[in-house]
Each structure stands twice: as structure tokens, then as C-alpha cells.
Design a protein around this motif. Structure first.
Motif, PDB file in Angstrom:
ATOM      1  N   PRO A 187       0.816  -1.217   0.000  1.00  0.00           N
ATOM      2  CA  PRO A 187       0.000   0.000   0.000  1.00  0.00           C
ATOM      3  C   PRO A 187       0.850   1.267   0.000  1.00  0.00           C
ATOM      4  O   PRO A 187       0.458   2.279  -0.584  1.00  0.00           O
ATOM      5  CB  PRO A 187      -0.816  -0.129   1.292  1.00  0.00           C
ATOM      6  CG  PRO A 187      -0.874  -1.600   1.565  1.00  0.00           C
ATOM      7  CD  PRO A 187       0.432  -2.147   1.077  1.00  0.00           C
ATOM      8  N   ALA A 188       2.024   1.214   0.613  1.00  0.00           N
ATOM      9  CA  ALA A 188       2.885   2.400   0.641  1.00  0.00           C
ATOM     10  C   ALA A 188       3.340   2.755  -0.771  1.00  0.00           C
ATOM     11  O   ALA A 188       3.422   3.932  -1.142  1.00  0.00           O
ATOM     12  CB  ALA A 188       4.097   2.138   1.546  1.00  0.00           C
ATOM     13  N   VAL A 189       3.625   1.738  -1.574  1.00  0.00           N
ATOM     14  CA  VAL A 189       4.034   1.993  -2.956  1.00  0.00           C
ATOM     15  C   VAL A 189       2.862   2.556  -3.749  1.00  0.00           C
ATOM     16  O   VAL A 189       3.013   3.469  -4.571  1.00  0.00           O
ATOM     17  CB  VAL A 189       4.591   0.700  -3.604  1.00  0.00           C
ATOM     18  CG1 VAL A 189       4.859   0.927  -5.090  1.00  0.00           C
ATOM     19  CG2 VAL A 189       5.836   0.237  -2.878  1.00  0.00           C
ATOM     20  N   VAL A 190       1.705   1.991  -3.499  1.00  0.00           N
ATOM     21  CA  VAL A 190       0.515   2.503  -4.178  1.00  0.00           C
ATOM     22  C   VAL A 190       0.340   3.980  -3.829  1.00  0.00           C
ATOM     23  O   VAL A 190       0.105   4.831  -4.702  1.00  0.00           O
ATOM     24  CB  VAL A 190      -0.747   1.710  -3.758  1.00  0.00           C
ATOM     25  CG1 VAL A 190      -1.987   2.284  -4.451  1.00  0.00           C
ATOM     26  CG2 VAL A 190      -0.592   0.224  -4.064  1.00  0.00           C
ATOM     27  N   GLU A 191       0.530   4.282  -2.560  1.00  0.00           N
ATOM     28  CA  GLU A 191       0.359   5.663  -2.115  1.00  0.00           C
ATOM     29  C   GLU A 191       1.367   6.582  -2.787  1.00  0.00           C
ATOM     30  O   GLU A 191       1.032   7.684  -3.251  1.00  0.00           O
ATOM     31  CB  GLU A 191       0.508   5.719  -0.591  1.00  0.00           C
ATOM     32  CG  GLU A 191       0.323   7.110  -0.041  1.00  0.00           C
ATOM     33  CD  GLU A 191      -0.419   7.085   1.302  1.00  0.00           C
ATOM     34  OE1 GLU A 191      -0.508   6.009   1.939  1.00  0.00           O
ATOM     35  OE2 GLU A 191      -0.929   8.150   1.698  1.00  0.00           O
ATOM     36  N   ALA A 241      -6.601  -2.420   2.000  1.00  0.00           N
ATOM     37  CA  ALA A 241      -5.562  -1.408   2.274  1.00  0.00           C
ATOM     38  C   ALA A 241      -5.304  -0.560   1.027  1.00  0.00           C
ATOM     39  O   ALA A 241      -5.058   0.655   1.119  1.00  0.00           O
ATOM     40  CB  ALA A 241      -4.270  -2.110   2.730  1.00  0.00           C
ATOM     41  N   VAL A 242      -5.359  -1.196  -0.141  1.00  0.00           N
ATOM     42  CA  VAL A 242      -5.181  -0.441  -1.383  1.00  0.00           C
ATOM     43  C   VAL A 242      -6.351   0.529  -1.566  1.00  0.00           C
ATOM     44  O   VAL A 242      -6.164   1.706  -1.915  1.00  0.00           O
ATOM     45  CB  VAL A 242      -5.053  -1.397  -2.583  1.00  0.00           C
ATOM     46  CG1 VAL A 242      -5.033  -0.616  -3.902  1.00  0.00           C
ATOM     47  CG2 VAL A 242      -3.810  -2.274  -2.447  1.00  0.00           C
ATOM     48  N   ARG A 243      -7.520   0.010  -1.307  1.00  0.00           N
ATOM     49  CA  ARG A 243      -8.711   0.876  -1.383  1.00  0.00           C
ATOM     50  C   ARG A 243      -8.557   2.095  -0.479  1.00  0.00           C
ATOM     51  O   ARG A 243      -8.877   3.225  -0.855  1.00  0.00           O
ATOM     52  CB  ARG A 243      -9.936   0.049  -0.950  1.00  0.00           C
ATOM     53  CG  ARG A 243     -11.226   0.839  -0.783  1.00  0.00           C
ATOM     54  CD  ARG A 243     -11.884   1.143  -2.114  1.00  0.00           C
ATOM     55  NE  ARG A 243     -11.576   2.454  -2.645  1.00  0.00           N
ATOM     56  CZ  ARG A 243     -11.863   2.855  -3.888  1.00  0.00           C
ATOM     57  NH1 ARG A 243     -12.415   2.036  -4.761  1.00  0.00           N
ATOM     58  NH2 ARG A 243     -11.554   4.060  -4.284  1.00  0.00           N
ATOM     59  N   ASP A 280      -8.798   6.146  -1.251  1.00  0.00           N
ATOM     60  CA  ASP A 280      -9.750   6.991  -0.532  1.00  0.00           C
ATOM     61  C   ASP A 280      -9.039   8.164   0.126  1.00  0.00           C
ATOM     62  O   ASP A 280      -9.487   9.311   0.050  1.00  0.00           O
ATOM     63  CB  ASP A 280     -10.476   6.180   0.545  1.00  0.00           C
ATOM     64  CG  ASP A 280     -11.445   5.182  -0.071  1.00  0.00           C
ATOM     65  OD1 ASP A 280     -11.695   5.271  -1.301  1.00  0.00           O
ATOM     66  OD2 ASP A 280     -11.941   4.308   0.661  1.00  0.00           O
ATOM     67  N   ARG A 281      -7.934   7.832   0.786  1.00  0.00           N
ATOM     68  CA  ARG A 281      -7.226   8.883   1.524  1.00  0.00           C
ATOM     69  C   ARG A 281      -6.737   9.972   0.587  1.00  0.00           C
ATOM     70  O   ARG A 281      -6.775  11.150   0.912  1.00  0.00           O
ATOM     71  CB  ARG A 281      -6.064   8.273   2.304  1.00  0.00           C
ATOM     72  CG  ARG A 281      -5.599   9.152   3.446  1.00  0.00           C
ATOM     73  CD  ARG A 281      -4.748   8.387   4.429  1.00  0.00           C
ATOM     74  NE  ARG A 281      -3.733   7.626   3.738  1.00  0.00           N
ATOM     75  CZ  ARG A 281      -3.523   6.315   3.907  1.00  0.00           C
ATOM     76  NH1 ARG A 281      -4.248   5.626   4.743  1.00  0.00           N
ATOM     77  NH2 ARG A 281      -2.574   5.695   3.233  1.00  0.00           N
TER      78      ARG A 281
END
Lengths: 390, 390, 390, 390
Positions: free
Chosen positions: A120-124, A155-157, A161-162
Motif C-alpha cells: 500500500p505504501a508503494v501505491v500511495e 488497504a489499497v482501497r 480513498d485517503r
């Protein structure tokens, strides 16, 4: 023809063992796909599939393999040159991204460690850097069939959203649906892709898209050419119980039966069973002194275990021994994992003793192929199953 | 559930009756599609299909309906904006043209009389006017499933040859292959499209392209986006007995059996049988005082007879009576023929008494629905069958 | 192997066409015949059979052909040298009497006209003359499979009652049960004999005895040796859902399904359907100018029509033509009727169009075999079916 | 209905697992048992059975359970009051003797230790004492299904020969035929009795007699009443490919397939496989610290292992745990062994991993039922299977 006594053990990560009830349900004359009996069938399976996906929105059924449903997810929602974000976290993740590129999309494929899920950190990081919201879709494989790693879709979702990022979230659940928990609506996935030949216990030949309202609206502006995969035609015809072109009727007979079986067992029990059998498998691997390819325990798949062999040993030799001496099919390492892992499928219509027989076969094949392992893997698995835990 | 005694008579123009041997062949566990037993299966069915198409060139198999094979024929050979020539000689001819338009091709759809096949003179006029060879492909439906008219493909080929026109000739044989004579190589067709659920006696779910060398070369410059339908991947993987994505294994089990059955009966006998049963059907229609929709005797289909009802009568009422009172499914009129014709499918796994029972059902349904007909249709058909003629 | 296209028409007087639902129900692994799932199965089929026989008393199931159930009826109730009364009203009536003789019983076999049923007046004469009540049992075949004549069982019962004769009344319903009305309790039959392969729509291999309380008591003094056929063991084990020896489990799976289907259609509808199809058959025979072998309309069977051919014609030539040219199996003349009649079975899982196809085949076979017949039989049958009459 | 995921493990001593090929072969319409296709079927299965029995003499097929074939052996060869010699070496040996007694024969039933086979010394003692040759037949169960003990039939034959005793030698091979070596002609057995549901891999419902010339002649003077079981009718009708009464056609379809499979695998390989799997099973039992019920290693059955539990433990509790927790059916102790042993069937269509799964289930059920055992049974079995030895 030469008869080989006894049942074949098909423990690849799919297609999975097809229950006799499903085979028998398909073993009947095809019916008129424009007649009233067919409409009942169509409505039944569409309703049942929605329960399995966890959605109240649209589900469409293609007479096609899972790769077709990948393509369908893209062509219904995107336009030529659209940018999409994908992650190289396994063979099938790469495959889906390649389909996107072939269809004329601009794919950013982020390299990741195959032994872990989508981070998720990479996605972010990636989406955060996308200031002008050029990325139109994010592709995630929920359960990488090639690695036995389950990514954390919620977590990706949460990242999307964030960041308030409007990209569509598309998730491949080919080897997780109806085996591990998945909630299309609750997790706000936009397009979920699945196939018939894994947790749904059918032969290959059907694939699915579950479609959020947002994805449904996206088709209005999507300009990729489409005909066979067009959601519009499907949803329009499905409303009255029919299909825009000849459906794969006999596979739908099987699907109706498979959905009934899942209802009888209840999805929560199905998931618990997969968890129990997967944990037993991992105990066996550990007892043999080998490594589960998936590094993070919370990401270790409940449907597939890829077993990493020590350097200098050939995973395909293990598979050959399993097949030739014990009539057991295991999955090969794919892509860069060829020869380094073999994969045990433990999903679909499976119980304790089928798994136990499989693990016995793996243990004997390891020995027969000369891999240096500790014995006792089977016993560790039995201990787990006896405990009734997990 | 309520049981209705006896067998349903499925005499729509397809899906057709599936022989028990085919159903039983599919009623077995799926096998590993990456294993040696699968490679044998793949090679068997590919070789057998070539015989049925009459080709030594490439045949590809899609896990898809026939509509998918339509799409495949186009995307592998053409580029966006390419001009194609198609003819409005029936519902499916129009359908294929619509697929082409959706994919971004420029379609010239020539209106024709639905009661006749594609007129070679019209083809000649259209292609002759195409001085700059803008037309890249000509689409013909060999046997229009909606009308029961068989077009003369060799005559169309002859036009192309005489004009030296380089357009690809693409032919839909969905309701003719393995039922009436068809020769892909000898007739120099470039792409032949077919499906599993008619003459091949399988459930729907597989479709096919037979590909000439010229069509194969065309893919090199064709720019329509393609992934699922890509011939390259298929032919490359097929060479070693595998598929680029999960194949519909159990349908392939059925295909192997169906091909064996066609070999046992021999194609020439299969064609003669279809001719004999079709002629008996037409005798019945004439004896009832009704018209076969196809006007030209040489174009009347040996697989489907569309029966035209007098004005003021409702063909769908006949179909309802057939279904409700006699458990017989007949095909409806499609598109502009809705309510004006019903269609009798007499193709696939069929014999004299199955057809006789069908014609008895049609005769009774006509009477029951209040259509003014002469009796004696069945007896005329029996006379023909007794003569053993064709 | 050579494939012959289309379905075989199995219109012998049994075994009959087995519905796919029954075949599929048997197509599953055998289960432990000492386990709980089996006990449920046994109780289901025993209860369902009682409804079909019309009895609240005992029914037993043998893994055996109908001939075994003949034997069972005798050995459980009679002693060596006991006198029984039987009637030569057909091939199977003679067969049952021969079994009795072989088992050491003294059989009086009364010659009758095969074209008629058992004559109650003859029964009265024979039993009336039996002053010392030496006759211990009267054997009647309800529906003579060889002649297509149905005897009036209630009238025979009435004779016994009027005379106050204590003989057991034993009735063979092999080709009538579950097809024409039969009431074991109401008609006060003592032992009813039946098999699986006719109205019950199963393969051969199961047979049955329904047993009155009087017959049940008779076993206490019956001295014929018995083991396999012993009712005592059966009834004792059945009480807990089991069998004294290994039952034919998969046939019982089929029986459960067949009983469910009869319940769904409802027995009264089943009987009406058989009546309607039989009447249509007789109309066809009359229109051809041939004779139904059964002379008395009230005795003409609703399950089998034996067609009498004119002298000088060979019924077996008709059967050969039917089989070779039209893939239709008809029943031969048996015993003294060999070559003089052929028999059409119209019982079990059958509907209008299956019968229509059959009659078309018979009409064509008659012509093909050179029998001088009027045409129009099929049309007469269709007229009857259209009338919806009975 | 509630679905229980995965395959049931049916490891009772029969009925055994039915291969899909056999189930599918039976899943087809019944054919005319008086037609030419049936005659081919009958000749095929009769010829194939002779190979399996190891005889060139007569084999007959009954639509009946094995108990019927017991009865048939007796009634065709003996007369009321004839004396026969039988041995109480297990539940089924006692059962066969009881059938004999019920049929009016005088049975001498010699008590023996159930943990051992028929002792040739005892046979010698009994026959030697029979100076006036009153004993007409000697009954031996080759492989006692209740104890897992295999008797040495050739040694018994040798006793008869040495004494020159004319008694017929009758052998029950219900749980040994087609699984362990058996030679009807070479061992000069007079009547061999067998059934369909064990080594022949069929559902129950067929049983067999193989008949020596001496037994065949004996029928001429045998006076026990017989009709259904009469060899004369059978052999006479079989000569032209037919049966004296309706045969169990669909089971014969299955038999043809099973015989083909045995030919493909070859009987010597079938026997070796059973030996290998049985030895692995015994290794497991020993490793658990339990006793195989059969005491003499040369008599331990290669098809069934009865496991003796320590006093104070309940074998049926183990079976319940196996069934309820692991979906595994094991055989109960029969007669005086009830609760003291459970039986593992390892015959028929079985391979290494099916057995391994079974032994895993047994090991877990033992633990779950609180039986004090050493772990390691499964591993000992795997070691044996890996060695490939027997």
C-alpha cells in the motif's frame, strides 16, 4: 490406452477438482437459450454470483477464460492511451498489464518483490505523485496464482480513498473468489475479475466481471473498441434472462449446481475450510525444512502454496516424480520462478484426506527427486488437522 | 420441480442435440492444461478440425461463442478505418457487420433480399466499382441461420478471382460446418468462422477460425488492438500442444469425441444425411401448403428450414403450441422475420425418426395454433425418406 | 466403431427408455451399504414403492430380474407339492408356471385364448371344482407382455371372494406397474411381482414383491427351501434401513430418482398419458388395416400393442427393416406368436413426439418390408393426439 | 441437502471405489437384450470373465448379489440332504454354510481360529474320516472379507487329491477375484463364486459362478429345486449371446469397461499393486503398535486389513470418528468381531495417494477416538511405498 489405477490427484492451483455433482449437472442436453427454462437458469446464476462476489451491483458472465474477463474490465471502462497503474508482483499481474498494453493503454508497471503482496505504501507513493489524476485505473491481483501471495485489497482501497484519487480499482480474484473472503461492494472495488475453474469448482470456460456503479458509468465515456465484451449488451439482455449471443449453457448448468453447493456449505465455512487446509500445508512445508515462497504470514495464500526449493535443486524434477510415480499434478514455477518453486493448489472441492494424500505425494516426490528434506511434513499437517485449529 | 415425461425435442437451428457420447466424454475431471495428456488432446482436436474445415493451414480454437470468432477474424487482419463489404442477407450477416462497425471498421452493408443468398453479381458490381482497392475484406455468411438460405461461396470466390481483387474473403459457417459441404482451402476462403454448438454437436462455448496463409500474413500489418483473440499467441502455443491461457478443457474432451464420431460416420455420409432429412422437411412444408422461406431451390439450406406463414397468422403462436403441448422447441423468426417465420433445425446428431417426430410435432402445432394447412406433410416426408432419395 | 447418427428408438415392451435424470442419479460412487446415508436411501425407496403398488403392507426389493421375484413369491408362501392354478394366456404366464413346476409345485395350467385376458368365468369354474381347497395359489399376469392383453384382476379377486376360496392371489405386474392403474391393497392381491425396467424407467436388475398380510402369514408354514429370496431376512433388515446382503446400491439411487419423477408427474397423470398414447397407437394400427392382437377393447393394453400381421407376411422382417433402416427396436412375437406379431412398447418415459416418431418408423418399416398396408396410420394417431382425447 | 466438500473416502472392504470410466460406461440407455448389439456385449464380457477367473470352462453371470451366486453353486450341484463340509473361519464362511443349511443340505461346520485361514490338516482329518464319501462338497472362502485372512486354496485342493476324495471344491472369491492371484482351472476348483463390487470395480448387482467340467456334470444328478439359478438355461442361452431372462444390461456395460481396464493394466500388475498397497498398510498398523488381525504373514490379505484394537477400546468409535470428522468409511467388525476390529479395504481402483490419504484418516481417527497408538504409521507406509518394494 493404458489404465492407471485410482484417481488422479489434480492439485495444481486450478483448474481444480470438479465435484461429481457439478459434472453430472453439466451432463445433460443443452436447452434453447431463448426459451423460458433458460431464463430461469440465467436469473438463478446471476443472483447466486452476486452473493459470491458480495455485490448488489452488476455481474456479467462471459463464455471465455479469465483472460477474457481481464480484457472486458479494461475495454468497457477505458480509452486508448489511458494511463493505468499495475504492479509486477507475479506472473499473472504482469500478464494482465500486458493485455492492457496490447489494447493501447499506457501501463506503468511497478516492480515489486514477488514474495510479497502489493505494498500500500508503494501505491500511495505512485498515486500521490499523480497530481493531474492521469491514472485512470489501478490493477491488483488479489491472490497471485504464481506466488501464493494474497494482497490486501482493502488497504489499497484505503490509499485511494485517503488520496481522493478517482482511478478505478480493478481486482483479479481468479484464484481467490469463493475460497477466501472477498467483498466487492464493501471494499469498493470497481471491477472484479474472476473465472469458473478455481473456487467455483467448474471446468474452465466461463469468466466474470462484477461492476461497481462507478465502473458502470465509466463505460459511457470509454472509447476502447468493444463488441464481444460489451457490458451494455450483456446487462440489457440479462435483465430478461437472456444473453446477447449464445451462452455456454452447459457450463451454466454446472455453475447453478456449484452455487447451490456453496450455499449449502455456507461461504463462511468454505473460507474456514480453506484456511484450515492451507495452514496444514504450511506446517508440512516448514517441517520439511523448506520455505513457503510468500514471506509475510498474513499474505500467505489460503488457496495456493508455492514451495521454494534450495538452490541447486530442480522443482520440476519434483513435479515429474509426483506425476510419474504418484499420479499427482502440481503447479510449476512460472516466469522467473521456473524450476525454483512448485505450487500446491489447495482450493475448491477439497477435504482433509485429499489434502493429506496430496502432502504424502509431495513428501514422497521430494524424497524421490533427491531433495534434501526432513521427513515429518505429513505428520505435522495431520497434527494441525487433528487440532482442528485455524 | 415437475417432471415432464419423455425427451424434449430440441429442433432449433442450434444449439443442437448433443449425443450421449459427447456428453459422457465431457463428464470427467478436468486435467492439467500444462501436462502431457493435455498436449495429446490439443493436437488431436486441432488435426481433426483441419479435416472438418478442409484445410492444411492454421485453425485456432477459442473458449468463446461464435460471436467471439467473428471478432477474432476481424481484429487479426484489419486496421481501424479499414473498409469492408458485407451484405444484409439475414440477421446474422447484419450482426457480423455490426461487430465490424463497433470495432472501428468502415462497413458497407449492401441490402439484399433475405429470401436469397449473396448474389455474385452484386458482389461483382461492388468490388468492380472499388477501383482503388479500398475494400479490405468481404464478409459472407455461408448458411444464414435466420433464413435457411445457403450462399454460394465458390461463386463469390470466383468474382474476387476474376476481378483480381485482393480483399480477404471471410465466411461464417456457424450453421453449416460439419453438416453441409465446405472446403476452406479449395474454395480459397481466407478466414472461416465456426462454433461448437451446431454441426459439431457440442454445447456452446468453443469457436474457431480457419486461417489462410494470406490472412495469416495480414495479421502482420493489422492494427486493430487484440489480445484474447490474437492468432499469434494461439498458433505459437498450439505448436507444442498448449494454449496461451486456460482452455475450456472439458469442451475439448467433447470435441475430440465429436470429431471421432464424424470420422466414423464419414463426412460425405454426414452431408448426404443432412441432405436427405432437409429434403424430407421441404416436402412436408410443401404438402402443408406453406412456403419455404428460401426461394431458390439450390439455396435452400440442408440444416435449417424457415417456414413462412400466411399473412395474418402468428409464427410464434405455432412455436408456443409446439413447446407447450408437444415439448418441441422451434426457432423464432429473428429481426424483421419475427412472427412471420418459424425455423426447424435439422442439423447435427439427427436421424429419420427424430425428424419424423419433429415434423409430427410441427404439423400438430400448426393445427393447434389454428394455421390453415393441408394435412399430409408428415406423410410426404415419410414418402421421401422411404424412397431413400436425396 | 461406427457411429450411427441420432438416438436409437427403443420401443420394445421393456426395458424402456431410461430418463437422463435416472441415468445421472446412478452415475455416482457407490456408498457404504451399512452407513447412515444408505439407511435414508433404503427408507425413501421402500416408502415410495409402497405408494406405487398401492399398499401399506410389506414391499421387498431384490437385486435380481423379474424372474427372481416370480420365484420369491412362490418359495416364501408354498410347500413342495402344493397345487397352484395358472393360465396359459401368454408367454410370460407360461413362464411363471414353469418356474413353479421346477420348484416342485403341482401346476394346473389352464389353456386359454392368448388374444384374451384371464376369463373370470374359467377361474370360477376351476376354483369352484376345487372342493377340498387343494389349490393354494392362483397366478395371473396382469398385463401380458407377449400379447398386449390386460387381465381384469379385480374380477378374478371377486371370484375368489364369492367362492370364499382361500388360495393366495399372485399377480405379475412387470409390464403394468407405474403405467396403468394397479392397487395391491384395494384389490386384495396377496403377492404382486414387479421389476425395475418398465414403468419404473430403470435398467433391469431390481425386482419386487408386494406382500399382503395373508401372504406374510403364509411364509410361516411354507416349506419350499429359500435363502436369497427369504422375506423374513429382508423385512427384518429393512426395518432399520439395511439389507441382509449387499444391495444393488446404484440401481437404488436410480429408483429414488424414478420415484421422485412419478411423484412429480403424479400417478393419475402417468396413467392418463399411457392411455392417450396407447389409444393413438391403436388408431394407427386400425388405419393401416391391421389388427391389434388383443381382441377385447377393454383388455387392450395401455403399455404394449402387439400388431398381428396377415398370414403370409413375416413380422420379423418388419422388425429387421425397422432396426436396420430406421434404428427402431420393436419387440418380436414370442413363443407361438413368433413371426406373426411384432410388439410396440409404449410405456415408461415417453411423450407424444417420441411415439409419433415410433409410429412413423413402424409405418415405413411395414412398407419397406412389403406388408400390404394402407397409409395414414401416423395421421390417424396425430388426429387422436390433437384431439387430446383418451 | 448439505454439501460436504471433497470426495468421500470409501475404504470399506467393498463395494469399492468405482472408476469414472465404469460409471460413465453404465450411464447410457439400456439396449434391446434380444438384439445383435447385446449379443456382442454378452460374448465380450463372458470371454473377459474367463480370463479373470483363469478358466476355459463355463462362467455364468447372475443379476444378483454374491449371496445369490453362493446359492447357485449349491443348487446346481447338490441334492436335498447331501452332506457338505464347511469351516467357521469367518463371518462369510458361516454365512455360506447357513445358506446351505437353509436349502436342505447337511452341513458340517468345523470351528476354526478366525485369525487363521482354513487349515489343510483339518481338511485332511475331516475328509480322511469320511470313509464312505458322504461329503459331496467342501466350501472354502478364499479371502475372508471379515478377517482379512487369505486361505491357501491350492493346499486344500492338494488334500482332496491326495485322499482321492470326490467332493466338489467350492470357493468364494468375492473379495479376492481380480485383486489377488486366483486360478480356477489350474487349482482345479469346481465352483468359484464371485461378485461385481470388489476387484471388478463395479456397483453391486452382478454375481458369478465359474464351473468346472466335474461341477457341470454334477448338475445332471443334482435334485435341489432351481429355476432362477439354473446353469442349464444360462449356458444354453449364453451360447448365442443371450440370457434366459432379462439381464442387468447397464451393469454389463460397466463390466465390459472394467474388464478392458484390467486388461490394460494387466492382471499381474493389478496383483502387484494390491500387494504393494497392502504391505504399506500393514507397515502402518505395525508402526501404530497395533495388530493385524490375521496372524500368519502368508495369510494376511492383500485386499483387506482387519486391525485389532486393544481390549477396552471400541473399534466402532474409531470408525465413527473417521466418518464424521474425515469423511472416511471403514468396515466394522462383523459377528463376534464387532467393536474389536475395524477393517480397511485396499482393493479395486486404488493408488498410492488414495491409500496414503486413507491411512492419514485412520491415524487421525485413532487419535481422535482416544486409542493409544504410536504416531508414525503413515510415515512407515510412505517409506514402504517409496521403496517401491513389496
Amino acid at each position: 490406452m493404458t489404465y492407471r489405477s485410482g484417481r488422479h490427484f489434480l492439485q495444481i492451483p486450478g483448474p481444480t477438482n470438479i465435484p461429481d455433482r457439478v459434472l453430472r449437472a453439466m451432463d445433460r442436453p443443452t436447452i434453447d437459450h431463448r426459451g423460458p427454462a433458460f431464463a430461469d437458469l440465467a436469473r438463478d446464476v446471476l443472483a447466486g454470483l452476486k452473493d459470491v462476489f458480495g455485490t448488489r451491483s452488476h455481474v456479467v458472465i462471459y463464455p471465455a477464460s479469465g483472460s477474457g474477463a481481464w480484457e472486458a474490465a479494461l475495454v468497457n471502462t477505458l480509452s486508448p492511451g489511458d494511463k493505468i497503474l499495475a504492479f509486477e508482483h507475479g506472473f499473472f499481474a504482469v500478464g494482465w498489464a500486458r493485455v492492457a498494453a496490447r489494447l493501447g493503454l499506457e501501463v506503468e508497471l511497478v516492480p515489486l518483490d514477488w514474495r510479497r503482496g502489493v505494498d500500500p505504501a508503494v501505491v500511495e507513493e505512485k498515486l500521490g505523485a499523480d497530481r493531474d489524476r492521469a491514472i485512470k485505473a489501478v490493477l491488483v491481483v488479489h491472490n497471485e496464482t504464481s506466488t501464493g501471495v494474497t494482497s490486501r485489497v482493502p488497504a489499497v482501497r484505503h490509499v485511494l480513498d485517503r488520496l481522493g484519487h478517482p482511478a478505478l480499482l480493478m481486482v483479479d480474484t481468479v484464484s481467490s473468489l469463493a475460497s477466501v473472503e472477498y467483498r466487492h461492494d464493501e471494499w469498493r472495488v470497481d471491477v472484479t475479475v474472476a473465472g469458473s475453474q478455481k473456487g467455483l469448482m467448474l471446468p474452465p470456460g466461463l469468466s466474470f466481471n462484477a461492476i461497481s456503479e462507478k465502473a458502470w458509468r465509466a463505460r459511457g465515456v470509454a472509447k476502447l473498441p468493444r463488441s464481444y465484451w460489451s457490458w451494455d449488451d450483456m446487462v440489457e439482455f440479462n435483465a430478461s434472462g437472456f444473453f446477447p449471443y449464445t451462452p455456454a449453457t452447459n457450463l451454466l448448468f454446472g455453475l447453478r449446481e456449484a452455487l447451490a453447493m456453496l450455499r449449502e456449505e455456507e461461504l463462511s465455512n468454505v473460507f474456514a475450510r480453506h484456511g484450515r487446509l492451507a495452514a496444514a500445508t504450511r506446517r508440512a512445508v516448514a517441517a520439511w525444512g523448506l520455505d513457503v515462497f510468500a514471506l509475510d504470514p498474513v499474505e500467505q495464500s489460503n488457496t495456493i502454496t508455492a514451495v521454494l526449493l534450495p538452490d541447486g535443486t530442480d522443482a520440476d524434477a519434483v513435479r515429474r516424480a509426483a506425476l510419474e510415480r504418484f499420479d499427482l499434478s502440481l503447479g510449476p514455477g512460472l516466469g522467473k520462478l521456473k524450476g525454483r518453486v512448485f505450487r500446491i493448489g489447495h482450493l475448491g472441492d477439497l477435504n482433509e484426506l485429499m489434502l493429506a494424500g496430496t502432502l504424502c505425494g509431495v513428501e514422497m516426490a521430494l524424497v524421490a527427486a533427491g531433495v534434501r528434506v526432513r521427513r515429518g511434513g505429513v505428520q505435522a499437517a495431520l497434527d494441525h488437522l487433528l487440532g482442528g485449529g485455524d
